[in-house]
Design a protein around this motif. Structure first.
Motif, PDB file in Angstrom:
ATOM      1  N   ILE A 360       0.784  -0.855  -0.339  1.00  0.00           N
ATOM      2  CA  ILE A 360      -0.060   0.165  -0.373  1.00  0.00           C
ATOM      3  C   ILE A 360       0.543   1.329  -0.339  1.00  0.00           C
ATOM      4  O   ILE A 360       2.377   1.313  -0.004  1.00  0.00           O
ATOM      5  CB  ILE A 360      -1.146   0.141   1.256  1.00  0.00           C
ATOM      6  N   GLN A 394      -6.882  -8.947   3.024  1.00  0.00           N
ATOM      7  CA  GLN A 394      -7.273  -7.688   1.477  1.00  0.00           C
ATOM      8  C   GLN A 394      -8.763  -8.142   0.942  1.00  0.00           C
ATOM      9  O   GLN A 394      -8.847  -9.091   0.429  1.00  0.00           O
ATOM     10  CB  GLN A 394      -6.163  -7.338  -0.192  1.00  0.00           C
ATOM     11  N   ASN A 397     -10.585  -2.989  -2.803  1.00  0.00           N
ATOM     12  CA  ASN A 397      -9.492  -2.404  -2.954  1.00  0.00           C
ATOM     13  C   ASN A 397      -8.803  -1.973  -1.691  1.00  0.00           C
ATOM     14  O   ASN A 397      -8.781  -0.463  -0.967  1.00  0.00           O
ATOM     15  CB  ASN A 397      -9.800  -1.110  -3.741  1.00  0.00           C
ATOM     16  N   CYS A 471      -5.707   0.133  -0.299  1.00  0.00           N
ATOM     17  CA  CYS A 471      -4.861   0.208  -1.687  1.00  0.00           C
ATOM     18  C   CYS A 471      -3.842   0.828  -2.391  1.00  0.00           C
ATOM     19  O   CYS A 471      -4.831   1.469  -2.880  1.00  0.00           O
ATOM     20  CB  CYS A 471      -4.864  -1.644  -2.557  1.00  0.00           C
TER      21      CYS A 471
END
Length: 471
Positions: A360, A394, A397, A471
């Motif tokens: 990130i 994750q 996004n 992200c």
């Protein structure tokens, strides 16, 4: 539909809109109702008075007609001739002598076959002044007088006018007026409600604007109302002046916090450095002196951390908190912080990370600070023999970091305040000497990086803090 809901929001009996609408509608209803009642009463009086005037005219003219006709015709024929000239469909006339014997009558008056006529002729005394009588559902205006010819009383003249039909028409008209009045009141009430609601929109606008004002927006928050009444504009101007004073006070408080934190941190850092230097040369110190110096150094270090947190918060409030967003591998950061926390606390901390590295763009140092605060919070508020779990994964996004503990938990009523500055749950005070700034710092830093933080907790089962970053 949206416009209707804005003009007519949810009805609140204690609201100014409802009170004004009800008050004006009640006064309008009383005014219209009173006007309708007075109009009906006045019309009824006019109707009855017209009948009375007609009967008074007949009562005064009939003896004169009899006197004129009696000069040319027999007396009985003269009576009948005079009566026939004055009778109408609704007017009943009859003449009796002093012994109450019927001498003459109108053609529509039949006491032998008509119940109402029989009731009328049996009345003991006719009123000299026209009055309304109700006989078996019928309404009559009755009037009587003496039949005098050449100064001699020959009998009594009785006149009855049936006004039942007129009364029925009048009642029907009053009912129609009543229905029309009710409909008008309903329409007026609806119009009043619409107008009052429309007129109060500037006040609701002020309420929405002030509700959206945050502490950091005080310097720029202002209310602008173009089409509002002058009184509302004065209120908006007063609110703007209040916001300006609050902005000045808030700015002074932030400046004071920043200055005092900076000055105290510098002084305490020097004191802490001297204490550490003395502790490194502890050969000539007694055990009591060592213990005292260690305590002083520990408290100085703790106070330095508090002042650093206050300084970070003050900078964030002022907009001077700088974040250096650079690409970083989140897996490595989480692993490093967990290893550091395990060494400092000797707690069992497990990690669950996806196989693929998560990268990130963020400030790696601030992420470490967030994780340290959350893990430190989990360590403080859970038993030493319970594990702490850190999850990293994750979803589309969003990067999700969860710190889970099996500690004491947070009561539901306290969960909405847990990220406030200096806020500490009362039940946890006995388990930790925290300052109540760690979670507030974490929340501020997460939001500065465009993310969010939340908590899910249950008493006796532990808590889960969830950090979501883009992200």
């Amino acid at each position: 539909m949206n416009r209707f809901s804005r003009i007519f929001p949810k009805i609140n009996p204690s609201s100014l809109r409802v009170r004004l609408t009800i008050g004006i509608a009640v006064f309008s209803a009383l005014g219209l109702g009173g006007l309708t009642t007075w109009t009906g009463w006045k019309m009824q009086q006019l109707l009855i008075n017209s009948h009375k005037e007609n009967m008074e005219q007949i009562a005064s003219r009939l003896p004169l007609d009899v006197e004129v006709y009696s000069q040319m015709l027999p007396f009985t024929t003269a009576l009948e001739k005079a009566i026939s000239n004055r009778e109408t469909n609704n007017t009943l006339l009859w003449i009796t002598n002093t012994n109450n014997t019927l001498l003459a009558k109108s053609s529509n008056f039949n006491p032998s076959s008509d119940t109402y006529a029989n009731e009328l002729i049996n009345l003991t005394k006719m009123p000299l002044v026209p009055e309304v009588y109700h006989i078996k559902g019928h309404s009559y205006v009755l009037c009587g007088g003496e039949l005098k010819i050449r100064g001699k009383v020959l009998g009594k003249v009785s006149i009855a006018q049936d006004i039942t039909r007129d009364q029925a028409m009048f009642v029907a008209m009053i009912q129609s007026m009543g229905i029309a009045t009710i409909l008008v009141i309903i329409l007026i009430s609806g119009g009043i409600a619409f107008y009052v609601s429309y007129s109060l929109q500037p006040l609701r606008q002020i309420s929405r604007m002030t509700e959206a004002v945050q502490a950091e927006d005080l310097g720029e928050a202002r209310l602008y109302l173009n089409n509002a009444p002058s009184e509302v504009k004065e209120l908006a101007q007063t609110v703007n002046m209040m916001l300006s004073r609050l902005a000045d006070a808030w700015e002074k408080e932030r400046q004071f916090t920043s200055n005092i934190s900076h000055e105290l941190r510098t002084s305490l850092t020097i004191v802490h450095g001297y204490l550490q230097s003395i502790l490194r040369r502890q050969q000539n110190l007694t055990e009591i002196q060592k213990e005292a110096l260690l305590t002083a150094a520990s408290e100085a270090e703790r106070t330095i951390h508090i002042l650093q947190d206050l300084l970070d918060l003050a900078r964030a409030d002022s907009g001077y908190l700088q974040l250096s967003k650079e690409p970083c591998i989140l897996d490595d950061i989480v692993t490093e912080i967990v290893s550091m926390a395990q060494q400092n606390s000797s707690r069992e901390i497990t990690i669950e990370i996806e196989n693929n590295p998560i990268t990130i763009k963020a400030d790696s140092n601030r992420i470490k600070q967030i994780l340290l605060n959350l893990i430190d919070n989990a360590v403080k508020y859970s038993d030493p023999d319970t594990p702490i779990n850190v999850n990293l994964h994750q979803i589309k996004n969003q990067v999700i970091i969860q710190i889970c503990d099996k500690g004491y938990g947070i009561p539901l009523q306290n969960q909405s305040h847990i990220f406030e500055r200096f806020y500490r749950v009362d039940t946890a005070r006995t388990h930790s000497n925290g300052t109540g700034l760690g979670l507030s710092i974490a929340k501020t830093l997460v939001e500065k990086m465009g993310g969010s933080i939340s908590v899910r907790s249950k008493l006796g089962e532990g808590s889960v803090f969830t950090v979501s970053l883009p992200c």
